[in-house]
Design a protein around this motif. Structure first.
Motif, PDB file in Angstrom:
ATOM      1  N   LEU A   1     -70.621 -72.812 -19.649  1.00  0.00           N
ATOM      2  CA  LEU A   1     -69.275 -72.491 -19.193  1.00  0.00           C
ATOM      3  C   LEU A   1     -68.384 -73.725 -19.149  1.00  0.00           C
ATOM      4  N   ILE A   2     -68.948 -74.826 -18.662  1.00  0.00           N
ATOM      5  CA  ILE A   2     -68.114 -76.019 -18.496  1.00  0.00           C
ATOM      6  C   ILE A   2     -67.667 -76.550 -19.858  1.00  0.00           C
ATOM      7  N   SER A   3     -68.556 -76.486 -20.860  1.00  0.00           N
ATOM      8  CA  SER A   3     -68.140 -76.893 -22.206  1.00  0.00           C
ATOM      9  C   SER A   3     -66.983 -76.029 -22.686  1.00  0.00           C
ATOM     10  N   GLY A   4     -67.124 -74.718 -22.489  1.00  0.00           N
ATOM     11  CA  GLY A   4     -66.073 -73.794 -22.905  1.00  0.00           C
ATOM     12  C   GLY A   4     -64.776 -74.057 -22.173  1.00  0.00           C
ATOM     13  N   ALA A   5     -64.879 -74.279 -20.861  1.00  0.00           N
ATOM     14  CA  ALA A   5     -63.678 -74.480 -20.056  1.00  0.00           C
ATOM     15  C   ALA A   5     -62.974 -75.785 -20.443  1.00  0.00           C
ATOM     16  N   LEU A   6     -63.762 -76.833 -20.691  1.00  0.00           N
ATOM     17  CA  LEU A   6     -63.155 -78.111 -21.087  1.00  0.00           C
ATOM     18  C   LEU A   6     -62.453 -77.977 -22.435  1.00  0.00           C
ATOM     19  N   THR A   7     -63.110 -77.300 -23.374  1.00  0.00           N
ATOM     20  CA  THR A   7     -62.511 -77.105 -24.694  1.00  0.00           C
ATOM     21  C   THR A   7     -61.214 -76.305 -24.581  1.00  0.00           C
ATOM     22  N   MET A   8     -61.282 -75.213 -23.824  1.00  0.00           N
ATOM     23  CA  MET A   8     -60.120 -74.360 -23.651  1.00  0.00           C
ATOM     24  C   MET A   8     -58.995 -75.114 -22.951  1.00  0.00           C
ATOM     25  N   SER A   9     -59.348 -75.996 -22.015  1.00  0.00           N
ATOM     26  CA  SER A   9     -58.334 -76.780 -21.307  1.00  0.00           C
ATOM     27  C   SER A   9     -57.596 -77.690 -22.280  1.00  0.00           C
ATOM     28  N   LEU A  10     -58.365 -78.324 -23.185  1.00  0.00           N
ATOM     29  CA  LEU A  10     -57.732 -79.173 -24.201  1.00  0.00           C
ATOM     30  C   LEU A  10     -56.728 -78.369 -24.996  1.00  0.00           C
ATOM     31  N   LEU A  11     -57.135 -77.132 -25.317  1.00  0.00           N
ATOM     32  CA  LEU A  11     -56.301 -76.278 -26.156  1.00  0.00           C
ATOM     33  C   LEU A  11     -54.967 -75.957 -25.487  1.00  0.00           C
ATOM     34  N   ILE A  12     -54.995 -75.695 -24.190  1.00  0.00           N
ATOM     35  CA  ILE A  12     -53.751 -75.248 -23.536  1.00  0.00           C
ATOM     36  C   ILE A  12     -52.998 -76.381 -22.835  1.00  0.00           C
ATOM     37  N   LEU A  13     -53.599 -77.552 -22.744  1.00  0.00           N
ATOM     38  CA  LEU A  13     -52.908 -78.665 -22.073  1.00  0.00           C
ATOM     39  C   LEU A  13     -51.521 -78.943 -22.647  1.00  0.00           C
ATOM     40  N   PRO A  14     -51.362 -78.997 -23.984  1.00  0.00           N
ATOM     41  CA  PRO A  14     -50.020 -79.274 -24.514  1.00  0.00           C
ATOM     42  C   PRO A  14     -48.985 -78.275 -24.015  1.00  0.00           C
ATOM     43  N   VAL A  15     -49.370 -76.998 -23.963  1.00  0.00           N
ATOM     44  CA  VAL A  15     -48.417 -75.973 -23.510  1.00  0.00           C
ATOM     45  C   VAL A  15     -48.018 -76.243 -22.057  1.00  0.00           C
ATOM     46  N   ILE A  16     -49.012 -76.518 -21.218  1.00  0.00           N
ATOM     47  CA  ILE A  16     -48.717 -76.774 -19.800  1.00  0.00           C
ATOM     48  C   ILE A  16     -47.845 -78.013 -19.649  1.00  0.00           C
ATOM     49  N   ILE A  17     -48.184 -79.061 -20.397  1.00  0.00           N
ATOM     50  CA  ILE A  17     -47.428 -80.317 -20.265  1.00  0.00           C
ATOM     51  C   ILE A  17     -45.976 -80.121 -20.696  1.00  0.00           C
ATOM     52  N   ILE A  18     -45.795 -79.468 -21.846  1.00  0.00           N
ATOM     53  CA  ILE A  18     -44.425 -79.311 -22.352  1.00  0.00           C
ATOM     54  C   ILE A  18     -43.601 -78.440 -21.405  1.00  0.00           C
ATOM     55  N   ALA A  19     -44.186 -77.317 -20.947  1.00  0.00           N
ATOM     56  CA  ALA A  19     -43.444 -76.432 -20.042  1.00  0.00           C
ATOM     57  C   ALA A  19     -43.143 -77.149 -18.721  1.00  0.00           C
TER      58      ALA A  19
END
Lengths: 267, 292
Positions: free
Chosen positions: B145-163
């Motif tokens: 789960l943690i691998s998945g969550a870390l990967t997914m976090s990388l994926l959505i970080l740009p969206v969160i940062i820009i917004a």
């Protein structure tokens, strides 16, 4: 004009005014990157008096005001030369903390800018972050009374400050600044966004406040400067043209350009 | 005397007509989107509704359609999204605050800015490969789960940062000036005023980003989320499956029943998404009201 302070002194003597300075500006120049916005300005700001800075748009009066409590630090490329003495210390000295400067020299801005919080928290926040330990209830009441706002808001202290009218918001901002018990209060065209009635209330308020505080006000409005201030500095294109007791500036200015401005021939 | 001349009148009528045509065009485009979405939902509901029952929610996958359920996938998705939120929100919002309030306008800040904008456009499978190489293999976090969550976090970080940056930018400068003029430090100003004032906007970005994360499949397949899980994860180090993977798995089977199960899974996925967004919007509106 470097002789201006001396002229002011002679005038003061004639009028029997006391002459204790809170702030002394000595050859102050302010630059934005390479552009010079204020050029070699010297004058003293007297304790418990209202000093007005007037002049046409872009003359550097707001810039000068904002460097009195180091708010210019946030403008990139802004540099200050010369000395600004406050309690015998240069405000721009090496080991002066700008946060400490702003705590002791408060400011009211052109547009009322209350925090989007309750009336109470607007006032209590400044003292709280600066380590105020006593009951803030009393402090809030005292500050609001000083700003002549208490009667209007005492029953809704926990309502949002944004529901107040523009004039009330500006008095709230004054109360917020007063809660810090600053030694000097800087006001940057505090009435320019207000209607005449609110303006009159704030002018009345300033009269009361100078008992306790020293006020420096930048204003576009010459009548306002003439009505409320004890001293007036007239600036143009970054130069201090004339500094003197207000009465003198508006009746028999020493310099032709000042006369032209105060009689409304330009600006 | 008439208010307008004949010529002016014709001219005005023309302008009004243009405005009407444009308004109708916008309405047509909007409604075609809504209708398409409605058709999709209708089709999915027809297929899947019959399979929705407690048994479906409370069973593990099975090779017999009537015994199959999405318990492990649903629990896996809830785990995954919770972990992603815990990781990505603090990191994303802190980054946005740093870039907006502290970093200034230097060259490095600009380089970071451009890179973040680019990262938002990188295909999700690439993040999956990155996650596999870094989290699964290099940090030896396994297919957890943690691998998945870390990967997914990388994926959505740009969206969160820009917004979040956009939200922080809209905080009026006057509020900052007011705080500084009371002798507040930069940190006190940011924490007490800038962050609360930009909170609603940040929440909007977070909702969008997490909604994207909940539906992503490719990176999870890449890092090796399992397709057949007959147990529930008990901690971040356990292996897992998620709703989109389960749906993908069912859709790719030949039997018609499994396709209907997939439709039922889609309904559940949409329901989870809806609950999540509703909660976030509720929190946002509550804080918005407090600010006003």
């Amino acid at each position: 004009m470097s002789e201006s302070p001396e002229i002011a002194m002679a005038e003061e003597q004639a009028l029997g005014m006391h002459r204790k300075s809170v702030l002394e500006l000595r050859n102050v120049s302010i630059f934005y990157s390479e552009k010079k916005a204020v050029n070699d300005v010297s004058f003293n700001i007297r304790r418990n008096k209202i000093t007005a800075i007037i002049g046409p748009s872009g003359c550097g009066k707001s810039t000068l005001l904002r460097c009195l409590n180091r708010m210019n630090d946030f403008v990139e490329g802004c540099r200050v030369d010369g000395e600004l003495l406050f309690a015998n210390e240069n405000l721009y000295g090496k080991d002066v903390d700008p946060v400490e400067v702003r705590r002791r020299i408060g400011m009211v801005f052109q547009k009322p800018n209350p925090f989007p919080k309750s009336i109470y928290n607007n006032i209590a926040w400044g003292p709280l972050i600066n380590g105020y330990k006593d009951s803030t209830d009393e402090l809030v009441e005292k500050s609001l009374k000083q700003a002549a706002l208490w009667e209007e808001v005492k029953d809704r202290l926990h309502d949002s400050a944004l529901n107040l009218s523009g004039g009330q918001q500006q008095r709230l901002c004054i109360a917020r600044a007063l809660a810090m018990e600053p030694e000097v209060l800087l006001m940057d065209e505090p009435c320019s966004a207000l209607d005449p009635i609110s303006t009159a209330r704030i002018e009345d308020l300033m009269f009361e406040l100078k008992e306790k505080y020293t006020i420096v006000i930048v204003t576009h409005n010459m009548q306002q400067a003439a009505r409320i201030s004890d001293y007036t500095a007239f600036m143009e294109m970054g130069d201090l043209i004339e500094f003197n007791v207000t009465k003198r500036i508006f009746t028999r200015p020493a310099i032709k350009r000042t006369e032209e401005y105060v009689t409304g021939r330009f600006g | 005397m008439p208010l307008t001349t004949e010529q002016e009148h014709r001219n005005l009528a023309k302008r009004h007509r243009k405005a009407r045509i444009f308004a109708r065009f916008c309405a047509a485009v909007t409604w075609s989107g809504v209708v398409l979405l409605g058709l999709l939902l209708y089709q999915v509901s027809i297929d899947g509704f019959g399979w929705l029952d407690w048994q479906f929610l409370d069973s593990f996958p099975s090779r017999f359609p009537e015994r199959a359920g999405i318990k492990s996938a649903l629990v896996g998705t809830v785990w995954l999204i919770a972990l992603v939120a815990v990781i990505s929100i603090p990191v994303g919002v802190s980054t946005a605050l740093y870039l907006e309030e502290f970093a200034g306008r230097g060259r490095i800040a600009k380089i970071i800015e451009v890179n973040i904008a680019n990262l938002a456009g990188v295909p999700s499978i690439v993040y999956g490969i990155l996650g596999l190489a870094i989290f699964v293999r290099y940090f030896a976090l396994e297919r957890s789960l943690i691998s998945g969550a870390l990967t997914m976090s990388l994926l959505i970080l740009p969206v969160i940062i820009i917004a979040s940056r956009e939200a922080i930018k809209t905080v009026p400068q006057g509020i900052r000036s007011a705080a500084y003029s009371l002798g507040a430090t930069k940190w006190q100003t940011t924490w007490a005023h800038v962050l609360p004032a930009s909170f609603p906007g940040i929440m909007t970005g977070v909702i969008l980003a997490l909604s994207r994360a909940i539906g992503e499949t490719a990176p999870l397949i890449m890092i090796g989320a399992l397709t057949f899980v007959a147990f529930l994860p008990e901690g971040p180090m356990d292996s897992f499956t998620a709703l989109p993977i389960q749906i993908y798995n069912w859709v790719s089977r030949p039997q018609e029943e499994f396709h209907e199960l997939a439709a039922a899974g889609i309904i559940i996925l949409l329901a989870v998404l809806l609950i999540m967004n509703a909660t976030a919007i509720y929190i946002r509106n509550k804080t918005e009201r407090r600010l006003k």
